[in-house]
Scaffold this active site. Structure first.
Site: not given
Length: 196
Positions: A20, A47, A140
């Site tokens: 991310s 992401h 995540d």
């Protein structure tokens, strides 16, 4: 006298990578290290903003010896190829030969999200999967790392102290542990040997 440890290319069919915040440079560093004859399928979730096209595949292709492409629904899991999740779709392993894209609800506000990729890879490839979790500013990936390890696969987690955003690797380590906690340079050394 003990026998040598098995080589990565003999034990891994698919490499799944999640990142991310700060992940573009981290993923690029790993892709630079993959040899041109790496036999595994490589699948990557970053992401990404959901409201605009991504140039991630074109960007990473400049630095990777393997072909790099944006993932497509029902496309074959081609070995020696890097697949990037497109914006606004979860990337998943459907079976040993096929990938899929999903419009299921975002996971921790992200679509694509890392957990669906890792969990689906664990369900299909079990102990033949290597998961690599990199920098990021959410939780995540924690559930996905747990699934990978529960299925007998390997999980490498970037050392939180090195990560641009330490929350994601730190969360995964607290929740699921790892088979190795590595710097990017240490990961690159291991990946360079990923060849027959």
């Amino acid at each position: 006298m003990s026998s040598p440890a098995p080589r990565l290319c003999d034990t891994v069919d698919v490499i799944v990578v999640g990142a991310s915040a700060g992940g573009v440079s981290a993923v690029r560093a790993l892709l630079e290290a993959l040899p041109a004859n790496c036999p595994a399928v490589v699948m990557i979730v970053l992401h990404l903003p959901r409201d605009r096209p991504s140039q991630a595949a074109e960007l990473f292709a400049q630095y990777c010896a393997l072909p790099v492409a944006e993932a497509e629904d029902k496309a074959p899991l081609t070995p020696s190829t890097v697949w990037i999740a497109p914006p606004d779709y979860h990337l998943m392993v459907e079976d040993r030969d096929t990938m899929s894209l999903s419009l299921d609800e975002p996971v921790l506000f992200s679509r694509p999200a890392i957990d669906p990729l890792f969990e689906s890879a664990a369900a299909v490839f079990a102990d033949r999967v290597l998961a690599i979790l990199l920098t990021g500013a959410s939780n995540d990936g924690s559930e996905g790392v747990a699934a990978i390890r529960a299925g007998g696969g390997q999980a490498w987690v970037q050392h939180p102290e090195e990560a641009s955003s330490p929350m994601m690797p730190a969360s995964a380590l607290a929740y699921a542990g790892a088979d190795a906690v590595l710097t990017l340079d240490q990961m690159r050394v291991r990946l360079r040997s990923f060849q027959p």
